[in-house]
Design a protein around this motif. Structure first.
Motif, PDB file in Angstrom:
ATOM      1  N   GLU A 249      -3.297   8.485   9.950  1.00 27.01           N
ATOM      2  CA  GLU A 249      -2.190   9.419  10.132  1.00 27.01           C
ATOM      3  C   GLU A 249      -1.128   8.750  10.994  1.00 27.01           C
ATOM      4  N   ASP A 250       0.115   8.652  10.470  1.00 23.98           N
ATOM      5  CA  ASP A 250       1.183   7.969  11.193  1.00 23.98           C
ATOM      6  C   ASP A 250       2.516   8.516  10.719  1.00 23.98           C
ATOM      7  N   GLU A 251       3.451   8.748  11.659  1.00 16.72           N
ATOM      8  CA  GLU A 251       4.741   9.340  11.317  1.00 16.72           C
ATOM      9  C   GLU A 251       5.805   8.302  10.994  1.00 16.72           C
ATOM     10  N   ALA A 252       5.529   7.033  11.207  1.00 19.63           N
ATOM     11  CA  ALA A 252       6.553   6.001  10.998  1.00 19.63           C
ATOM     12  C   ALA A 252       6.519   5.522   9.545  1.00 19.63           C
ATOM     13  N   ILE A 253       6.422   4.224   9.310  1.00 15.23           N
ATOM     14  CA  ILE A 253       6.395   3.691   7.953  1.00 15.23           C
ATOM     15  C   ILE A 253       5.148   4.195   7.233  1.00 15.23           C
ATOM     16  N   GLN A 254       5.320   4.669   5.996  1.00 16.26           N
ATOM     17  CA  GLN A 254       4.236   5.356   5.305  1.00 16.26           C
ATOM     18  C   GLN A 254       3.395   4.465   4.397  1.00 16.26           C
ATOM     19  N   TYR A 255       3.996   3.423   3.807  1.00 16.52           N
ATOM     20  CA  TYR A 255       3.276   2.670   2.787  1.00 16.52           C
ATOM     21  C   TYR A 255       2.031   1.977   3.334  1.00 16.52           C
ATOM     22  N   ASP A 256       2.033   1.627   4.627  1.00 17.22           N
ATOM     23  CA  ASP A 256       0.926   0.881   5.224  1.00 17.22           C
ATOM     24  C   ASP A 256      -0.137   1.781   5.842  1.00 17.22           C
ATOM     25  N   ASN A 257      -0.086   3.087   5.524  1.00 14.82           N
ATOM     26  CA  ASN A 257      -1.081   4.024   6.043  1.00 14.82           C
ATOM     27  C   ASN A 257      -2.290   4.155   5.122  1.00 14.82           C
ATOM     28  N   GLN A 258      -2.275   3.443   3.984  1.00 10.75           N
ATOM     29  CA  GLN A 258      -3.397   3.444   3.054  1.00 10.75           C
ATOM     30  C   GLN A 258      -3.798   2.024   2.717  1.00 10.75           C
ATOM     31  N   PHE A 259      -5.080   1.833   2.478  1.00  9.74           N
ATOM     32  CA  PHE A 259      -5.578   0.519   2.078  1.00  9.74           C
ATOM     33  C   PHE A 259      -6.683   0.746   1.051  1.00  9.74           C
TER      34      PHE A 259
END
Length: 600
Positions: A249-259
């Protein structure tokens, strides 16, 4: 008295006519000049047609929050609001290009732009912009709109020596960006090691979740403890994950919140040893569950079964017959791996025919003197993960006779005299000497196990649990396809057909130039799912290091979008005088009418 009055009347009439004529001429001149629309430009640019080449960075770093949503949304809205209505625009992003747009069309195309995983270096963007201008004599301006991450070695000071280039920076809110940087799966211990990164040192915590498809397997808080990176290990049950996905969970850049990652069942490596006299060392090396080992004498060899194997070890065979030569060549062409360990009394003519067909160096004369194997090519791909450090003092194995061969840079093991003992070409390997106990003690050396073990593992393409979308990835799928069937990559409703090369029992697929997105794809053929492969976007966009004005010699060249277009408006402003001249024309017309009526 009448005579005097007559003279005065004639003089008054003549003066009146001159006044009326002058007023009428001034009226006409004012009208003519008004219709000519005279103006004085505020600058030399105001009298030229300005053509803009606008680059809008739509990479993932533009997902950072800003005062108007995110950076890309802010940039699009400001461009739409501020572009001059009479502008001619060439517009391009990291993957799209539009030329000769008017203001209305430009606004429509800008609003339709979405985020892209593709990146464009600033220097390349400038070169691309220059190539779009048709008329080099026009007032051409290059406008670069970006957050200007310092992720490449662009020399901005040198770039801005060109007066036509303007850098318009959109600035994010001051937030820490958290990202999933990497992960690794330990197959033996069944543990998943996840590496998290932050854009700066912090003591914050992030919530991390691990899924198999949509099934939640683990969830916990991860603390950074005043650091910019941290790791966490999660234990898994064997076979628990096939289609994995780690999320934070992160409010900044979204694309790097999944792997995304995939764990497929590993097929056994099929090893066939062909011998004249059976040697037990191969059976000992390939005895674990990772391999399916089989050995046969040259007399009992079933040629029809060769293509079912992954690697063939030709151990101590005196003569390579034409049938065996042709079978080995076909096996190699079908992505198989061939290892040749010669016999001391090998028939060189037949051996060399096979070696040359496998792109391996041929044997020259046999050398009957003892030589120690002392040199290891630690940089060879076969050995790059074998040794933790370069070894210089160990019990060197030796051979009492060997065949000379010119291996060049492909040598893996070398004698003390720099002659090659083991060399390779593609996935084929050849040793220079027999492994018989009378000739060599190499089978008792600690080198033999990692060498032959890695040769066997390299005979099949080892699939990573994930790959990145910006790489050219290669996969080997064990499947026997009909002539009209192809291998497909599917994800939800997306279907991609990769480049593929067929072999007798497998298909090699490659992914260059495919529009791969982050996620897990199913490899399908003939309506059957063969395996999963996962892709992730590279993490280069996750760093929040931006170009600052004080890093430029001419600091006013780094502007906001609003500042730039306000300046453009001032530069292109003109003072028009047709309204003033029209007012003068009307005034002179009124004065003429008053003169005709009231002037005696």
């Amino acid at each position: 008295m009448l005579k005097v009055l007559s003279v005065q009347s004639r003089k008054s009439s003549q003066i009146k006519k001159w006044i009326v004529l002058s007023l009428r001429m001034l009226t006409i001149a004012s009208f003519v000049l008004a219709f000519a629309q005279p103006f004085i430009p505020a600058s030399t640019e105001a009298s030229q047609k300005t053509v803009y080449a606008v680059y809008l960075d739509n990479s993932f770093s533009m997902q950072m929050p800003s005062k108007r949503g995110n950076l890309l949304t802010q940039a699009k809205q400001e461009l739409v609001e501020l572009i001059p209505e009479n502008a001619t625009v060439h517009f391009f992003t990291n993957q799209d290009r539009f030329t000769n747009l008017n203001a209305a069309t430009f606004k429509k195309e800008v609003l339709a732009i979405e985020f892209s995983d593709q990146e464009l270096k600033i220097e390349n963007a400038v070169n691309k912009a220059k190539s779009l201008f048709g008329n080099k004599n026009a007032n051409n301006k290059i406008v670069l709109v970006s957050d200007f991450q310092l992720k490449d070695e662009t020399d901005y000071a040198a770039l801005l020596k060109d007066e036509s280039i303007s850098l318009l920076q959109v600035q994010p809110e001051n937030k820490i960006n958290f990202s999933i940087a990497n992960l690794d799966f330990n197959e033996n211990e069944q543990t998943l090691k996840i590496q998290l990164s932050a854009s700066e040192q912090t003591q914050e915590q992030v919530e991390l979740s691990v899924y198999n498809a949509s099934e939640l397997l683990a969830k916990q808080e991860v603390a950074f403890e005043n650091s910019a990176s941290t790791e966490i290990e999660i234990s898994l049950s064997e076979g628990e994950i096939t289609n994995g996905n780690v999320q934070i969970e992160d409010e900044a850049i979204q694309y790097d919140n999944q792997f995304f990652f995939s764990i497929n069942s590993t097929p056994k490596i099929k090893v066939l040893a062909i011998y004249e006299e059976e040697a037990s060392f191969l059976r000992r090396i390939f005895k674990n569950e990772e391999f399916e080992f089989e050995s046969t004498s040259i007399e009992n060899l079933d040629y029809a079964q060769l293509n079912e194997k992954n690697i063939i070890v030709l151990n101590g065979v005196k003569n390579i017959s034409n049938q065996l030569n042709n079978s080995l060549i076909k096996f190699s062409e079908d992505a198989g791996s061939v290892v040749i360990i010669p016999h001391q009394e090998a028939k060189l003519e037949n051996y060399n025919t096979t070696l040359l067909n496998l792109n391996l160096p041929k044997f020259n004369a046999a050398i009957d003197n003892e030589q120690k194997i002392t040199n290891i090519n630690f940089e060879h791909p076969l050995l790059e993960n074998v040794f933790t450090e370069q070894i210089t003092n160990f019990e060197y194995p030796l051979t009492r006779s060997h065949f000379q061969m010119k291996a060049g840079n492909n040598a893996i093991l070398l004698y003390a005299n720099q002659e090659a003992f083991l060399t390779s070409a593609d996935k084929n390997y050849v040793f220079a000497a027999s492994f018989s106990t009378e000739n060599s003690n190499f089978t008792n050396s600690p080198l033999i196990v990692p060498i032959l073990y890695n040769i066997a593992r390299e005979s099949v393409l080892k699939q990573n649990i994930f790959d990145f979308t910006d790489e050219i990835n290669q996969y080997l799928v064990e499947v026997n396809l009909a002539s009209d069937e192809v291998v497909k990559l599917t994800k939800d409703e997306d279907v991609l057909i990769p480049q593929q090369r067929r072999f007798s029992q497998s298909v090699e697929i490659n992914t260059p130039e495919l529009p791969i997105e982050a996620g897990t794809y199913q490899v399908e053929a003939a309506g059957e799912t063969l395996k999963n492969i996962s892709f992730n976007y590279p993490r280069t966009e996750s760093k929040l290091d931006y170009l600052q004005a004080n890093q430029l010699q001419n600091q006013d060249r780094l502007k906001s979008i609003e500042d730039f277009f306000n300046q453009e408006s001032r530069l292109q402003q003109v003072d028009e005088y047709w309204k003033v001249l029209l007012m003068f024309a009307i005034l002179f017309l009124i004065l003429e009418m008053l003169a005709l009526r009231y002037l005696k």
